[in-house]
Design an enzyme around this catalytic site. Structure first.
Site, PDB file in Angstrom:
ATOM      1  N   LYS A 194     -38.481   5.045 -18.518  1.00 32.25           N
ATOM      2  CA  LYS A 194     -38.564   4.730 -17.095  1.00 32.25           C
ATOM      3  C   LYS A 194     -38.740   6.038 -16.329  1.00 32.25           C
ATOM      4  O   LYS A 194     -37.917   6.942 -16.434  1.00 32.25           O
ATOM      5  CB  LYS A 194     -37.302   4.005 -16.635  1.00 32.25           C
ATOM      6  CG  LYS A 194     -37.304   3.740 -15.136  1.00 32.25           C
ATOM      7  CD  LYS A 194     -36.152   2.849 -14.720  1.00 32.25           C
ATOM      8  CE  LYS A 194     -36.168   2.646 -13.220  1.00 32.25           C
ATOM      9  NZ  LYS A 194     -35.062   1.791 -12.778  1.00 32.25           N
ATOM     10  N   LYS A 247     -42.025   1.750 -17.846  1.00 32.71           N
ATOM     11  CA  LYS A 247     -42.063   1.436 -16.422  1.00 32.71           C
ATOM     12  C   LYS A 247     -42.328   2.692 -15.611  1.00 32.71           C
ATOM     13  O   LYS A 247     -41.667   3.693 -15.860  1.00 32.71           O
ATOM     14  CB  LYS A 247     -40.707   0.836 -16.041  1.00 32.71           C
ATOM     15  CG  LYS A 247     -40.518   0.607 -14.572  1.00 32.71           C
ATOM     16  CD  LYS A 247     -39.145   0.053 -14.342  1.00 32.71           C
ATOM     17  CE  LYS A 247     -38.929  -0.133 -12.856  1.00 32.71           C
ATOM     18  NZ  LYS A 247     -37.607  -0.569 -12.566  1.00 32.71           N
TER      19      LYS A 247
HETATM   20  C1  PBG Z   1     -33.277   0.212 -10.354  1.00 26.70           C
HETATM   21  C2  PBG Z   1     -34.571  -0.494 -10.507  1.00 26.70           C
HETATM   22  C3  PBG Z   1     -35.733  -0.127  -9.830  1.00 26.70           C
HETATM   23  C4  PBG Z   1     -36.716  -1.053 -10.181  1.00 26.70           C
HETATM   24  C5  PBG Z   1     -36.144  -1.967 -11.082  1.00 26.70           C
HETATM   25  N1  PBG Z   1     -34.803  -1.582 -11.288  1.00 26.70           N
HETATM   26  C6  PBG Z   1     -35.973   0.941  -8.827  1.00 26.70           C
HETATM   27  C7  PBG Z   1     -35.418   2.278  -9.045  1.00 26.70           C
HETATM   28  O1  PBG Z   1     -35.219   2.746 -10.170  1.00 26.70           O
HETATM   29  O2  PBG Z   1     -35.162   2.916  -8.034  1.00 26.70           O
HETATM   30  C8  PBG Z   1     -38.104  -1.025  -9.633  1.00 26.70           C
HETATM   31  C9  PBG Z   1     -38.947  -2.223  -9.814  1.00 26.70           C
HETATM   32  C10 PBG Z   1     -40.159  -2.249  -8.964  1.00 26.70           C
HETATM   33  O3  PBG Z   1     -40.521  -1.271  -8.286  1.00 26.70           O
HETATM   34  O4  PBG Z   1     -40.817  -3.303  -8.966  1.00 26.70           O
HETATM   35  N2  PBG Z   1     -32.331   0.098 -11.315  1.00 26.70           N
END
Ligand code: PBG
Length: 323
Positions: A194, A247
């Site tokens: 991520k 991601k």
């Molecule tokens: C946070 C989380 C995020 C997303 C999913 N879980 C955002 C972040 O890490 O700040 C983003 C998903 C998206 O942008 O569609 N745990």
């Protein structure tokens, strides 16, 4: 000319005959935003067509998706500011909005797959995925919170727990907590790679979960790194992950392919909020053909090696008959 590749493109039948990658409804996971209250359905500004649903509306939304053949959902809560604290205690409080939502969905639609998000940020007064102390994110202390959250989700009926926090060792920690409590059948979909991405912006608007200070670079990965994704993936696999997720998806297709080639686990990819917003805004301006652009994106993510795609386009592609 011995080779004329155009022969295999000469008719629709032949083009379909030689098509390498296919997308099926079963490949799609639909993220859904939940908000407290009754009869609430408010559109997220930066995500046209995506809503925050109160539980009654959530159930109707799930029902209409199921009718379309969409049966996997990832739930995310929008939590009132007054319920947030430093330790994200609302994330495992009995009868919380999120736990009620999981229960209601599973009671009403036992056949669907509910994926739950394990991370502190929607519940944290700091807006971070870990406990903050003097500006530092504490790793091992955060694991305890994640363990409680995962266990609460399992009790509520979650099929798959998806830790999105990027703390070290959390997959192994959560696996242990689940197994110790006889939830050996609850799966873990790990956000293995991520990245610290600009493309989460609209999601943070949707949940009002943006960090109050600093950024997430001490736990989310540097967008410049590919090899580091292998370290994360190997650790998560060794710690008991059932799926590995990458991601965002589009700027990281190389990473999806890399994990696909280096692990036998199914690979998931999260086509995130900013990727959705890009398509929607271009379409609104008449700059892109919506159906073709959307399907090309989803097929591209599949082609790179993702089996499951978490995408805000999931419902519309079925509703509009694009699949
Ligand atoms: C946070 C989380 C995020 C997303 C999913 N879980 C955002 C972040 O890490 O700040 C983003 C998903 C998206 O942008 O569609 N745990």
């Amino acid at each position: 000319m011995l080779q004329r590749p155009r022969r295999n493109r000469k008719s629709e039948v032949i083009r379909q005959m030689v098509q390498e990658t296919v997308l099926q409804p079963a490949n799609l996971i639909f993220p859904l935003f939940i908000v407290d209250g009754n009869a609430q359905k408010t559109e997220v500004n930066s995500m046209p067509g995506i809503f925050r649903h109160s539980i009654d509306h959530l159930l109707r939304e799930v029902e209409s998706c199921v009718k379309l053949g969409l049966k996997a959902f990832d739930l995310f809560p929008n939590i009132e500011e007054s319920l947030k604290d430093k330790y994200a205690t609302e994330s495992y409080r009995e009868n919380s909005l999120y736990l009620r939502a999981i229960k209601e969905v599973k009671q009403n639609f036992p056949e669907v797959c509910v994926v739950t998000d394990v991370a502190m940020d929607p519940y944290s007064s700091d807006g971070h995925d870990g406990i903050v102390e003097n500006g530092e994110i504490l790793n091992d202390e955060t694991l305890e919170v994640l363990g409680k959250m995962a266990l609460a989700h399992a009790h509520a009926g979650a099929d798959i727990i998806a830790p999105s926090d990027m703390m070290d060792g959390r997959v192994g920690y959560i696996r242990q907590v689940l197994d110790d409590n006889k939830f050996t059948n609850v799966s873990i979909m790990s956000y293995a790679a991520k990245y610290a991405s600009a493309f989460y912006g609209p999601f943070r608007d949707a949940l009002k979960s943006a960090p109050k200070h600093g950024d997430k670079k001490s736990y989310q990965m540097n967008p410049a790194n590919q090899r580091e994704a292998l370290i994360e993936a190997r650790l998560d696999e060794a710690e008991g992950a059932d799926f590995l997720m990458v991601k965002p998806a589009l700027p990281y297709l190389d990473v999806i392919k890399l994990l696909h080639e280096n692990s036998e686990l199914p690979i998931a990819a999260y086509n995130v909020s900013g990727e959705y917003a890009m398509i929607k805004s271009a379409v609104k301006n008449g700059w892109l053909d919506e159906q073709r652009a959307t399907m090309e994106v989803l097929l591209g993510i599949r082609r790179a090696g993702a089996t499951s795609i978490l995408t805000y386009h999931a419902k519309e592609v079925l509703e509009k008959g694009w699949l």
